[in-house]
Design a protein around this motif. Structure first.
Motif, PDB file in Angstrom:
ATOM      1  N   ALA A  88       3.677   5.874  -5.277  1.00  0.00           N
ATOM      2  CA  ALA A  88       3.723   5.900  -7.488  1.00  0.00           C
ATOM      3  C   ALA A  88       2.476   6.653  -7.476  1.00  0.00           C
ATOM      4  O   ALA A  88       2.681   7.897  -8.390  1.00  0.00           O
ATOM      5  CB  ALA A  88       2.943   4.628  -7.544  1.00  0.00           C
ATOM      6  N   VAL A  89       1.302   6.399  -6.560  1.00  0.00           N
ATOM      7  CA  VAL A  89       0.561   8.118  -7.101  1.00  0.00           C
ATOM      8  C   VAL A  89       1.164   9.106  -7.083  1.00  0.00           C
ATOM      9  O   VAL A  89       1.186  10.019  -7.561  1.00  0.00           O
ATOM     10  CB  VAL A  89      -0.872   7.420  -6.502  1.00  0.00           C
ATOM     11  N   LEU A 123       0.716  -1.378   0.331  1.00  0.00           N
ATOM     12  CA  LEU A 123      -0.025   0.153  -0.440  1.00  0.00           C
ATOM     13  C   LEU A 123       0.906   1.654   0.268  1.00  0.00           C
ATOM     14  O   LEU A 123       0.823   2.112  -0.602  1.00  0.00           O
ATOM     15  CB  LEU A 123      -0.868  -0.126   1.341  1.00  0.00           C
ATOM     16  N   GLY A 124       2.141   1.296   0.733  1.00  0.00           N
ATOM     17  CA  GLY A 124       3.200   2.391   0.975  1.00  0.00           C
ATOM     18  C   GLY A 124       3.437   2.801  -0.376  1.00  0.00           C
ATOM     19  O   GLY A 124       3.581   3.428  -1.091  1.00  0.00           O
ATOM     20  N   ALA A 125       4.072   2.102  -1.473  1.00  0.00           N
ATOM     21  CA  ALA A 125       4.639   1.554  -2.490  1.00  0.00           C
ATOM     22  C   ALA A 125       3.369   2.149  -3.485  1.00  0.00           C
ATOM     23  O   ALA A 125       3.674   2.649  -4.491  1.00  0.00           O
ATOM     24  CB  ALA A 125       4.542   0.711  -3.078  1.00  0.00           C
TER      25      ALA A 125
END
Length: 97
Positions: free
Chosen positions: A11-12, A5-7
């Protein structure tokens, strides 16, 4: 799960930052260009003739013409024989035939 989720959020955030950064720079550049070129415009030309805001200025007279002045009422009309009406509007007969 939290790492994934952190990745995704990273990215977003990176994509959004890039897109809005490009848009912001583009819009800022366009605004600066418009303001700069706005100073290059020629000055307004004075009006030819009297000032329209002057209440004492002479103007042409105003006339009234009715839009329905040539109107004449056509009814009621007395009927007339059709043959007489036709003879009045028919072309004249040719005399050489």
């Amino acid at each position: 799960m939290f790492a994934q989720l952190g990745a995704i959020l990273a990215a977003v955030r990176s994509a959004v930052k890039t897109i809005f950064g490009i848009r912001f720079r583009t819009l800022t550049g366009m605004a600066v260009t418009a303001l700069t070129l706005g100073g290059c415009l020629p000055t307004a030309v004075p009006l030819a003739g009297a000032d329209p805001s002057d209440p004492g200025a002479r103007v042409a007279g105003v006339g009234y013409r009715s839009t329905i002045a040539p109107y004449t009422r056509l009814r009621p009309a007395a009927p007339s024989p059709w043959r007489e009406q036709n003879d009045r509007v028919a072309p004249a007969p040719k005399s050489d035939q």
